[in-house]
Design a protein around this motif. Structure first.
Motif, short mmCIF file in Angstrom:
data_model
loop_
_atom_site.label_atom_id
_atom_site.label_comp_id
_atom_site.label_asym_id
_atom_site.label_seq_id
_atom_site.Cartn_x
_atom_site.Cartn_y
_atom_site.Cartn_z
N LEU A 1 -26.72 82.27 72.77
CA LEU A 1 -26.61 81.66 71.44
C LEU A 1 -27.51 80.44 71.30
CD1 LEU A 1 -22.74 81.91 70.93
CD2 LEU A 1 -24.51 83.31 69.84
N VAL A 2 -27.56 79.62 72.34
CA VAL A 2 -28.41 78.42 72.30
C VAL A 2 -29.88 78.83 72.22
CG1 VAL A 2 -29.17 76.41 73.63
CG2 VAL A 2 -26.73 76.90 73.39
N ALA A 3 -30.27 79.85 72.96
CA ALA A 3 -31.65 80.34 72.90
C ALA A 3 -31.96 80.87 71.50
CB ALA A 3 -31.87 81.42 73.96
N PHE A 4 -31.02 81.61 70.93
CA PHE A 4 -31.19 82.18 69.58
C PHE A 4 -31.42 81.08 68.55
CE2 PHE A 4 -29.66 83.69 65.49
CZ PHE A 4 -30.07 85.01 65.42
N ARG A 5 -30.59 80.02 68.63
CA ARG A 5 -30.71 78.96 67.63
C ARG A 5 -31.90 78.04 67.91
NH1 ARG A 5 -27.01 74.21 69.05
NH2 ARG A 5 -28.22 73.40 70.77
N ASP A 6 -32.23 77.81 69.17
CA ASP A 6 -33.34 76.90 69.47
C ASP A 6 -34.68 77.48 69.04
OD1 ASP A 6 -31.62 75.01 70.40
OD2 ASP A 6 -32.04 75.36 72.54
N VAL A 7 -34.86 78.78 69.18
CA VAL A 7 -36.13 79.39 68.79
C VAL A 7 -36.29 79.35 67.26
CG1 VAL A 7 -35.43 81.82 68.52
CG2 VAL A 7 -37.68 81.26 69.48
N MET B 1 -20.01 90.20 79.45
CA MET B 1 -20.61 88.89 79.21
C MET B 1 -19.53 87.81 79.27
SD MET B 1 -22.69 87.47 75.84
CE MET B 1 -23.07 89.11 75.33
N ASP B 2 -19.74 86.79 80.11
CA ASP B 2 -18.78 85.70 80.12
C ASP B 2 -19.23 84.62 79.14
OD1 ASP B 2 -20.87 84.38 81.35
OD2 ASP B 2 -19.99 84.46 83.34
N PHE B 3 -18.41 83.58 79.01
CA PHE B 3 -18.72 82.56 78.02
C PHE B 3 -20.05 81.86 78.33
CE2 PHE B 3 -14.03 82.59 77.18
CZ PHE B 3 -14.12 82.95 75.85
N ARG B 4 -20.34 81.65 79.61
CA ARG B 4 -21.57 80.97 80.00
C ARG B 4 -22.80 81.75 79.53
NH1 ARG B 4 -22.59 76.19 80.85
NH2 ARG B 4 -21.02 75.95 82.46
N GLU B 5 -22.76 83.06 79.76
CA GLU B 5 -23.88 83.91 79.35
C GLU B 5 -24.00 83.94 77.83
OE1 GLU B 5 -23.60 87.92 80.80
OE2 GLU B 5 -25.29 88.56 79.59
N LEU B 6 -22.85 84.04 77.15
CA LEU B 6 -22.86 84.03 75.69
C LEU B 6 -23.46 82.72 75.18
CD1 LEU B 6 -22.04 85.17 72.92
CD2 LEU B 6 -19.78 84.15 73.27
N GLU B 7 -23.02 81.61 75.75
CA GLU B 7 -23.52 80.29 75.34
C GLU B 7 -25.05 80.23 75.49
OE1 GLU B 7 -21.59 77.05 77.36
OE2 GLU B 7 -23.23 75.68 76.92
N GLU B 8 -25.54 80.68 76.62
CA GLU B 8 -26.99 80.64 76.86
C GLU B 8 -27.75 81.47 75.83
OE1 GLU B 8 -26.64 79.98 81.70
OE2 GLU B 8 -27.43 81.87 80.92
N LEU C 1 -17.49 78.78 67.68
CA LEU C 1 -16.68 78.02 68.64
C LEU C 1 -17.41 77.86 69.97
CD1 LEU C 1 -13.06 79.34 67.97
CD2 LEU C 1 -14.10 77.19 67.23
N THR C 2 -18.17 78.87 70.35
CA THR C 2 -18.96 78.76 71.58
C THR C 2 -20.04 77.70 71.43
OG1 THR C 2 -18.52 81.10 72.07
CG2 THR C 2 -20.37 80.07 73.23
N LEU C 3 -20.69 77.67 70.27
CA LEU C 3 -21.71 76.64 70.03
C LEU C 3 -21.07 75.25 69.96
CD1 LEU C 3 -23.87 78.61 67.47
CD2 LEU C 3 -24.67 77.74 69.69
N LEU C 4 -19.87 75.16 69.39
CA LEU C 4 -19.17 73.87 69.34
C LEU C 4 -18.86 73.38 70.76
CD1 LEU C 4 -17.68 71.58 67.89
CD2 LEU C 4 -15.69 73.11 67.71
N ALA C 5 -18.36 74.27 71.59
CA ALA C 5 -18.07 73.90 72.98
C ALA C 5 -19.35 73.44 73.67
CB ALA C 5 -17.45 75.08 73.73
N HIS C 6 -20.46 74.11 73.39
CA HIS C 6 -21.75 73.72 73.97
C HIS C 6 -22.11 72.29 73.57
CE1 HIS C 6 -25.93 73.92 75.26
NE2 HIS C 6 -26.26 73.42 74.09
N GLU C 7 -21.99 71.99 72.29
CA GLU C 7 -22.35 70.65 71.80
C GLU C 7 -21.46 69.57 72.39
OE1 GLU C 7 -25.11 69.79 70.13
OE2 GLU C 7 -25.55 71.91 70.50
#
Ligand SMILES: [Mg+2]
Length: 106
Positions: A10-16, A1-8, A75-81
């Motif tokens: 995590l964002v899906a997990f938190r958005d739902v 899993m790369d960072f992009r996949e991880l970010e996606e 940190l991945t979620l922070l980078a996303h934001e």
């Protein structure tokens, strides 16, 4: 899993769960630091040798891995934001480190 996949993921997990409203950069940075503190609790007071011995215990090893994962997640979620591409950021920083600390010099 790369960072992009991880970010996606995590964002899906938190958005739902409708948690995006809590995920301000400040809150995520604090949360990453809190989780790093939880990681450090496992190492507090132990010598390097004692820590390496302790992680031979599978339960202890998993508990430490959980805290490392928590730090990476925040940190991945922070980078996303902040709209920071972590794959690019890490690659760029490794290049900077290579220039700053050339292998020939060390
Ligand atoms: Mg934790």
């Amino acid at each position: 899993m790369d960072f992009r996949e991880l970010e996606e993921r995590l964002v899906a997990f938190r958005d739902v769960r409708n948690w995006a409203k809590y995920h301000t950069p400040k809150n995520l940075a604090i949360s990453a630091a809190v989780e790093l503190g939880e990681l450090l609790e496992h190492f507090q007071w132990g010598s390097d040798g004692e820590i390496l011995e302790a992680v031979k215990d599978p339960a202890k090893r998993e508990a430490i891995a959980d805290e490392i994962a928590d730090v990476v997640i925040y940190l991945t979620l922070l980078a996303h934001e902040l709209d920071i591409d972590l794959d690019e950021a890490v690659e760029r920083k490794l290049e900077k480190n290579g220039e700053k600390y050339p292998a020939k010099k060390y």
